[in-house]
Design an enzyme around this catalytic site. Structure first.
Site, PDB file in Angstrom:
ATOM      1  N   GLN A 175      74.343  -2.077  69.491  1.00 41.77           N
ATOM      2  CA  GLN A 175      75.740  -2.248  69.096  1.00 41.77           C
ATOM      3  C   GLN A 175      76.680  -1.845  70.241  1.00 41.77           C
ATOM      4  O   GLN A 175      76.531  -0.758  70.808  1.00 41.77           O
ATOM      5  CB  GLN A 175      76.043  -1.376  67.871  1.00 41.77           C
ATOM      6  N   TYR A 208      87.559   1.552  64.578  1.00 38.84           N
ATOM      7  CA  TYR A 208      87.463   1.628  66.040  1.00 38.84           C
ATOM      8  C   TYR A 208      88.258   0.459  66.648  1.00 38.84           C
ATOM      9  O   TYR A 208      88.832  -0.359  65.924  1.00 38.84           O
ATOM     10  CB  TYR A 208      85.995   1.650  66.473  1.00 38.84           C
ATOM     11  N   GLY A 212      70.533   2.434  56.272  1.00 39.52           N
ATOM     12  CA  GLY A 212      70.807   3.354  57.370  1.00 39.52           C
ATOM     13  C   GLY A 212      70.307   4.745  57.065  1.00 39.52           C
ATOM     14  O   GLY A 212      69.208   5.157  57.487  1.00 39.52           O
ATOM     15  N   ARG A 213      71.094   5.485  56.274  1.00 43.55           N
ATOM     16  CA  ARG A 213      70.711   6.867  55.965  1.00 43.55           C
ATOM     17  C   ARG A 213      69.346   6.914  55.287  1.00 43.55           C
ATOM     18  O   ARG A 213      68.600   7.871  55.436  1.00 43.55           O
ATOM     19  CB  ARG A 213      71.796   7.498  55.081  1.00 43.55           C
ATOM     20  N   CYS A 241      67.228   8.863  50.295  1.00 41.75           N
ATOM     21  CA  CYS A 241      68.500   9.424  50.771  1.00 41.75           C
ATOM     22  C   CYS A 241      69.358   9.726  49.546  1.00 41.75           C
ATOM     23  O   CYS A 241      69.516   8.881  48.665  1.00 41.75           O
ATOM     24  CB  CYS A 241      69.217   8.409  51.662  1.00 41.75           C
ATOM     25  N   CYS A 251      74.059  14.179  57.364  1.00 38.04           N
ATOM     26  CA  CYS A 251      73.909  13.509  58.671  1.00 38.04           C
ATOM     27  C   CYS A 251      75.264  13.367  59.360  1.00 38.04           C
ATOM     28  O   CYS A 251      75.422  13.717  60.534  1.00 38.04           O
ATOM     29  CB  CYS A 251      73.221  12.151  58.507  1.00 38.04           C
ATOM     30  N   CYS A 274      69.248  16.144  58.472  1.00 37.65           N
ATOM     31  CA  CYS A 274      69.148  15.503  57.155  1.00 37.65           C
ATOM     32  C   CYS A 274      68.693  16.542  56.149  1.00 37.65           C
ATOM     33  O   CYS A 274      67.754  17.301  56.426  1.00 37.65           O
ATOM     34  CB  CYS A 274      68.134  14.352  57.257  1.00 37.65           C
ATOM     35  N   GLU A 315      55.944  29.308  39.040  1.00 34.49           N
ATOM     36  CA  GLU A 315      57.354  29.119  38.652  1.00 34.49           C
ATOM     37  C   GLU A 315      57.529  29.654  37.235  1.00 34.49           C
ATOM     38  O   GLU A 315      56.787  29.269  36.327  1.00 34.49           O
ATOM     39  CB  GLU A 315      57.730  27.635  38.744  1.00 34.49           C
ATOM     40  N   GLN A 362      67.350  25.707  41.305  1.00 38.19           N
ATOM     41  CA  GLN A 362      68.776  25.484  41.010  1.00 38.19           C
ATOM     42  C   GLN A 362      69.178  24.012  41.099  1.00 38.19           C
ATOM     43  O   GLN A 362      70.229  23.622  40.606  1.00 38.19           O
ATOM     44  CB  GLN A 362      69.646  26.263  41.994  1.00 38.19           C
TER      45      GLN A 362
END
Ligand SMILES: Cc1cc2nc3c(=O)[nH]c(=O)nc-3n(C[C@H](O)[C@H](O)[C@H](O)COP(=O)(O)OP(=O)(O)OC[C@H]3O[C@@H](n4cnc5c(N)ncnc54)[C@H](O)[C@@H]3O)c2cc1C
Ligand SMILES: Cc1cc2nc3c(=O)[nH]c(=O)nc-3n(C[C@H](O)[C@H](O)[C@H](O)COP(=O)(O)O)c2cc1C
Length: 638
Positions: free
Chosen positions: A100, A170, A315-316, A339, A345, A357, A407, A415
């Site tokens: 890019q 941008y 992406g993520r 994700c 990120c 992450c 546990e 939590q």
């Protein structure tokens, strides 16, 4: 998943499936722009995970277009060597290597570029502020050339598709939009004028790369701000740009004023931009890539099947789990580390200058965090089935240890179970699902409903004990704290949907503001009392922006720099920073002022002579991200 794994062609290049990793700034780049082994490994892993194409993060075409010292650059031949290493590993792992090209325009600062940022008009970035220098015609011509030079370098480095970053506020986007372009010359005004710079960039790149080379254009088709682009206007904007020589459009959203639409937090619906991609695809009859919170391959497949887009950008999702495409193709959906759109990120690249992450602690540390089999199998006892305990348990088991996880509750997740109660945080359940799956897969022996005390340890005789016992809510020592109207955030989140009541929430941190939102959504009349000047200070910035907006629209009152003085049967007495007291009527007072480490077991065990470790909130209450990271590190070390 029939459609997702079918091939697709864009101007001569063959994509093996419909999954593309969009450009995503890792900032795993040195201050001088050089690419390191870590950068190369980052891209190798993303390509090896099975997407058809990986687009290298935004590369600056000119020094004053750089937005961070850690941004990738392509404005000089000295960057060629590093860039070609990336193209080579992407290709050898079976993905089409793409890059890019980018210029930040007004969205950078004097601190980074040591001069005034360039912009179409004398309108500064609404966030960074500061003076900008409006571009002259000569300046524009020079930049068009620089985009062309960059494209030539990308081809020389071995990339097979070039994407123009025309989105996210941008420079190219700044020209397209009336929000940022108020020029009255031929580069402003109507659509012809505002698209002129983008068209010239496309034409120049086409001239340099030749007819057979594919070009993509990423647009923020909706800017969600006054005078900003809408889908309807974007269709008109894209027509001449596409005609200038674009082969595929990536349909994104958001700009410098609306960053929550760039990397959409978990508040936003999954695939929230797919409908705009569909409208553009239908209107322009050109291949389109959908992007934006597509974190699930089943959903991605549906987008392709329904004809909303030709390609899907994840992406993520590929930061969280680079192997997602492979796992999806093999039908191993349960194994995917999804994700959760927490935007750790985004926050980490800007706050810490490197990518991190929450769900994938190895991101950017792949080499140092490789999993190596244990030299000696040991019996490891993990106490606590929250995110820290779960992570350390499966990593240790994967290395060959005999791991027992205890546990005291009947479910795993710690939590995070109550953290996932509010509607918009359901994604946290995906994190628990992934951790549980790893526990099963690597053979951790799980002991639910079992509270560990000193005797349990004597019975088990482990070689190593890991305490991940978490934290407990703190109560303030004020008069009236024992009154029946007082309750903690735990009871508010663990029960059924709370009845609507007039409620004062004491504490406006991350937990307090989430609880307040939860109660206000269920119809309660809510006041938040916070001692600091800001509500939700520790929240990720985009999540915070939306949460505050929701609290306001639910008419929650937010009192900052205000201290709780006393609790009465029918409300609370508070005082502002100047000492002025007021009484707030309430039927319920929820305490959410923080938590303290749960070290009851530690007190008993520390003198028993075992190898003992602590991770997560029981060391100091922080976050699931830290608990997971500490679990991941310790699991590799024991
Ligand atoms: C409402 C809410 C929302 C949150 N949202 C987020 C978020 O979005 N992102 C984020 O990063 N963090 C979030 N957090 C914080 C995060 O949940 C904690 O930081 C994280 O869970 C800590 O993990 P842990 O494994 O250290 O401990 P915990 O999650 O507290 O787990 C500890 C476990 O140990 C068990 N245990 C304790 N003593 C014993 C014993 N003696 N024997 C057996 N079991 C025992 C407990 O029952 C518990 O299940 C949130 C917290 C809350 C309260
Ligand atoms: C940390 C981070 C860095 C990003 N960097 C870029 C970038 O360099 N170029 C770009 O076009 N988009 C960038 N984006 C936006 C992504 O390409 C993508 O549009 C967005 O994350 C939504 O898709 P996702 O939900 O699949 O992540 C970035 C997003 C994040 C979270």
């Amino acid at each position: 998943m029939h459609s997702l794994f079918t091939p697709f062609r864009i101007r001569g290049i063959e994509l093996k499936n419909r999954i593309v990793m969009p450009a995503l700034a890792s900032f795993l780049i040195e201050n001088d722009g050089s690419i390191t082994d870590m950068t190369v490994e980052h891209y190798r892993l993303r390509a090896a995970g099975g997407p058809a194409m990986v687009i290298m993060e935004a590369c600056a075409v000119s020094p004053e277009g750089v937005v961070s010292p850690h941004q990738a650059r392509i404005y000089d031949d000295r960057f060629l060597n590093g860039l070609s290493k990336i193209a080579k590993v992407m290709k050898s792992e079976g993905a089409v290597p793409a890059l890019q090209v980018h210029h930040g325009g007004r969205q950078t600062s004097v601190k980074v570029i040591k001069r005034k940022p360039l912009a179409p008009s004398p309108l500064p970035c609404p966030v960074i502020q500061g003076d900008v220098e409006p571009l002259t015609r000569e300046g524009i011509r020079d930049l068009v050339e620089k985009f062309g030079d960059a494209a030539e370098r990308a081809v020389a480095a071995g990339f097979e598709l070039i994407e123009i970053h025309g989105a996210h506020g941008y420079l190219v986007n700044q020209f397209l939009s009336r929000f940022s372009n108020i020029r009255d010359d031929e580069y402003g005004g109507d659509i012809q004028g505002r698209t002129r710079f983008a068209r010239e960039v496309v034409e120049e790149i086409r001239r340099r790369v030749g007819e057979s080379f594919p070009i993509s254009f990423k647009i923020s088709a909706q800017e969600f701000c006054p005078n900003g682009l809408t889908v309807q206007e974007s269709i008109q904007v894209l027509k001449p740009i596409v005609e200038a020589g674009v082969d595929v459009v990536q349909v994104s959203a958001g700009n410098d004023a609306t960053p929550e639409w760039i990397a959409q937090p978990m508040f936003m619906k999954q695939a929230c931009l797919a409908d705009s991609a569909e409208k553009i695809r239908k209107a322009l009859r050109i291949p389109v890539m959908a992007v934006g919170r597509i974190n699930d391959p089943v959903l991605a497949d549906e987008i392709i099947t329904k004809g909303k887009a030709d390609l899907v950008c994840i992406g993520r999702g590929l930061l969280a789990d680079p192997e997602m495409p492979k796992k999806a193709e093999e039908g191993r959906i349960e194994d995917i580390r999804t994700c959760i759109a927490c935007n750790t990120c985004m926050e980490s690249i800007f706050r810490r200058g490197r990518i991190e992450c929450l769900v994938n602690p190895t991101l950017g540390r792949e080499n140092e965090m490789a999993i190596v089999p244990a030299k000696q199998r040991r019996k490891v006892m993990v106490v606590g089935g929250g995110p820290g305990g779960l992570n350390v348990a499966w990593v240790a088991a994967r290395r060959g240890h005999d791991v027992h996880l205890f546990e005291k509750a009947s479910v795993l997740g710690g939590q995070l179970v109550m953290g996932s109660v509010t509607d918009y945080k359901k994604e946290l359940l995906n994190l628990i699902r992934f951790q549980k799956r790893q526990i099963e897969k690597f053979g951790v022996k799980c002991h639910l409903n079992q509270e560990v005390v000193a005797d349990t340890i004597e019975e088990q005789q482990p070689d190593v004990i890991i305490l991940a016992t978490g934290s407990l809510p703190v109560l303030p020592s004020v008069e009236g704290i024992d009154k029946p109207i007082v309750t903690s955030y735990v009871s508010m989140l663990e029960g059924e949907t709370p009845s609507p009541k007039k409620t004062v929430v004491i504490g406006g941190g991350a937990t307090g503001s989430e609880v307040a939102h939860h109660l206000s959504e269920s119809g309660s009349d809510v006041i938040i009392v916070e001692i600091l000047p800001k509500i939700g200070k520790a929240l990720e910035s985009m999540t915070r922006k939306i949460l505050l907006r929701k609290l306001r629209s639910n008419r929650a009152r937010m009192m900052t720099e205000t201290t709780l003085k006393k609790i009465e049967d029918n409300g609370v007495l508070v005082s502002d920073k100047d000492g002025n007291e007021s009484f707030l009527e309430a039927e319920r007072v929820v305490i959410a002022i923080g938590s303290r480490p749960d070290n009851q077991l530690y007190e008993q065990v520390q003198t028993m002579g075992y190898e003992l470790h602590r991770i997560g909130d029981c060391l100091e209450p922080r976050s699931a991200k830290v608990a997971i990271y500490e679990g991941a590190v310790l699991g590799r070390a024991i």
